[in-house]
Design an enzyme around this catalytic site. Sequence first.
Site, PDB file in Angstrom:
ATOM      1  N   ASN A 182      -7.826  -9.148  -3.360  1.00 55.12           N
ATOM      2  CA  ASN A 182      -8.769  -8.034  -3.483  1.00 55.12           C
ATOM      3  C   ASN A 182      -8.026  -6.808  -3.977  1.00 55.12           C
ATOM      4  OD1 ASN A 182     -11.622  -7.047  -2.680  1.00 55.12           O
ATOM      5  ND2 ASN A 182     -10.266  -5.453  -1.893  1.00 55.12           N
ATOM      6  N   GLU A 183      -8.500  -6.240  -5.067  1.00 48.29           N
ATOM      7  CA  GLU A 183      -7.982  -4.978  -5.588  1.00 48.29           C
ATOM      8  C   GLU A 183      -6.459  -4.872  -5.494  1.00 48.29           C
ATOM      9  OE1 GLU A 183      -9.970  -1.621  -3.837  1.00 48.29           O
ATOM     10  OE2 GLU A 183     -11.666  -1.815  -5.198  1.00 48.29           O
ATOM     11  N   GLU A 228     -17.874  -4.660  -6.957  1.00 46.42           N
ATOM     12  CA  GLU A 228     -18.290  -3.783  -5.859  1.00 46.42           C
ATOM     13  C   GLU A 228     -18.901  -2.531  -6.480  1.00 46.42           C
ATOM     14  OE1 GLU A 228     -15.052  -2.881  -3.205  1.00 46.42           O
ATOM     15  OE2 GLU A 228     -14.476  -4.976  -3.009  1.00 46.42           O
TER      16      GLU A 228
HETATM   17  C1  GAL Z   1     -12.796  -0.944  -2.104  1.00 50.37           C
HETATM   18  C2  GAL Z   1     -12.377  -2.201  -1.367  1.00 50.37           C
HETATM   19  C3  GAL Z   1     -13.403  -2.600  -0.332  1.00 50.37           C
HETATM   20  C4  GAL Z   1     -13.811  -1.404   0.485  1.00 50.37           C
HETATM   21  C5  GAL Z   1     -14.338  -0.347  -0.440  1.00 50.37           C
HETATM   22  C6  GAL Z   1     -14.848   0.878   0.265  1.00 50.37           C
HETATM   23  O1  GAL Z   1     -11.705  -0.307  -2.684  1.00 50.37           O
HETATM   24  O2  GAL Z   1     -12.200  -3.278  -2.255  1.00 50.37           O
HETATM   25  O3  GAL Z   1     -12.847  -3.585   0.507  1.00 50.37           O
HETATM   26  O4  GAL Z   1     -12.725  -0.934   1.207  1.00 50.37           O
HETATM   27  O5  GAL Z   1     -13.315   0.056  -1.301  1.00 50.37           O
HETATM   28  O6  GAL Z   1     -15.357   1.816  -0.667  1.00 50.37           O
END
Ligand code: GAL
Length: 680
Positions: free
Chosen positions: A151-152, A339
């Site tokens: 993830n990221e 996301e």
């Molecule tokens: C992203 C991350 C997610 C969550 C989200 C909150 O950077 O991938 O897991 O933390 O931010 O905005």
Amino acid sequence: MTQADVSFSHLLLGTCDYPEHVPQDRPPVYARMQRELGLSFVRLAEFAWSRLEPLPGTFEWGWLDDAVEAYHAEGLRVVLCTPTPTPPAWLIRAHPEILAFDDQGRVREFGSRRHYDFASPVFREHSRRITRAIAERYGQHPAVAGWQTDNEFGCHATSRSYGGASAARFPEWLREKYGTLDALNAAWGNVFWSMEYTDWAQVRPPILTVTEVNPSHVLDYNRFASDMIREFQAEQVELLRELSPGRFVTHNFMIFESGFDHYDVARGLDFVTWDNYPTGMLELFAPPGIGEDLRTRYARTGHPDLVGFNHDLYRGLLSGGERLGRDGAGTPDGPWVMEQQCGQVNWAPYNPMPADGAVALWTAQAWAHGADVVSYFRWRAATMAQEVMHSGLLRHDETPDRGFAEVAALDQTAFPVGPVPARVALLHDYESLWIYDQQPHAQGLNYWTQTVTYYMALRRLGIDVDVIHADADLSGYAVVVAPAITLVSAGRAARWTDAVNAGAQLVCGPRTAFRTPGGETWSDGQFGPLSELVGARLLQYDSLRPTLRQTVSGAGDLSGTFEASTWAESYRLSGAQALAHYRGGPLDGQAAVIRRGNVTVIGAHSDALIGAVLEGVLGEAGVPVLPVPEGVRVSRRAGQLLVQNWNPEPVEWNGTTLPPVSFVVRPVEAGQPLEGEQDA
Ligand code: GAL
């Protein structure tokens, strides 16, 4: 890729859900609600390692089996993740050497996420082990459409570890690259300040030095760390390909992340996804040109061009913009927004509630910039731990939150997939970013700021832009803009020269071709191997403190007076002509904007100057401009034009009243000028 079995002709939607956070009776309820909302995809399990393998070698699949079945029963397609961003406590305590070190040389402890060093051989082994286990379990499940690795990468400044496993591997990496210490010492210029090494083991990560570290040392450390991420991911991708044939593999990249070479890391993937958080992005990444007034104006939507830039960058990661950009194929092969913010975030200094209409506007913009799927983060607001202040589509109590209604009202069929017809390429390169930001020479100036300044100027002219790698294929582009490509090799110079000879217009910003690939300056001066094409060499550069300004005065098509701030450089001409000169100050009378044939170089920072030069060049190249008012943006995709109003008030434009925070989609005849569209 292999989205064949998930082929679609218009934008699809999804969400990120966390069955491990809720009682077992919830996923069936959520799955039904998600289907009723019109969602097609659900992403699962990226942080679930401790629930999948609670004890070493003991797997508990039951809860995830049930969840996958529940989504499957409602017809949702599952995107599963390798849960490697969160190695569990038992693994870390058994192998603390997995942990990474920060740039102060301190261990980054267990207790949140991303607590690992990409170079750790022990962690690599466990990463392969958990990847194999989850892929063996679900790789052939009919609900599983594809995979997200980890993830990221890089989130929370985790691209680089400055000790432990990375420190041990770095000298080996250098030895492979340079072969001899003499070559390394020469490449880094280590004679300066007696930094020469006589043994590979003497080389450490570039931190905690008394004063500035050697920029060439940093450049290679960044390359090394980026290679570690590529290797780490490649091991997972190989296993996923073997155990989950026919499924896609992707990764969710992060806004403005700079810690690794995204082009390199993306190479083994089927398509790219990224995570879009417009309001947080404005708070954390707005360049100085977006001042307090604009930050207030866009507090509840984010700034259209910061978001748009990230869309265009990620669309271009895999194949230089060709995938959906110019080949006309229009196959739904990404990018996706994995996301998408659908309410408040929790991680910016201020976290305003999004405006009414913002979630729909973000979705429409994502589509227009090439996204095939937009997946909202997250389904239900978390009731525990670090992210309880973050919104989801559902509130903590499972009632629909504000974003839910906007998603429910979207007509997905209004957003056909297809190509983004950009005729302008904006060049980007992480190595230039790394070396530029080592020695910006003016506080507040950095690579992203300079790059985004040019991008914004293009968007204000209503232009669709492909952001592509500085070495990508440039054929087919009418205009190529290189805002901050400071590192230019002979090969790169040759490719740009070919594009110009083939008829493209090239516009360069200051400090173009200042450095060699090693990070030193060209010994024959800027523009090194581009000098012939540009017809000039650097004469002086000036760093302007915030209270200093430099006047630039243009002639001919560029007539007018412009006020430059932050940076001004001048040129000694050898074939180029000056289109504008500096007036006053130490650069008085020297060339500020120069041109030779199809190549223009802008030496100073001034939004108005950059806009004026670009407008002229676009006109010459036959790319119609459509100047838009503040906060209004246009984007084209698949024969449709998206007109967006990001302002908190209505705008009258082009014969239409656009309500606050709204959009309209209308067909555009390919090649036909739009109402109000002008030849520059
Ligand atoms: C992203 C991350 C997610 C969550 C989200 C909150 O950077 O991938 O897991 O933390 O931010 O905005």
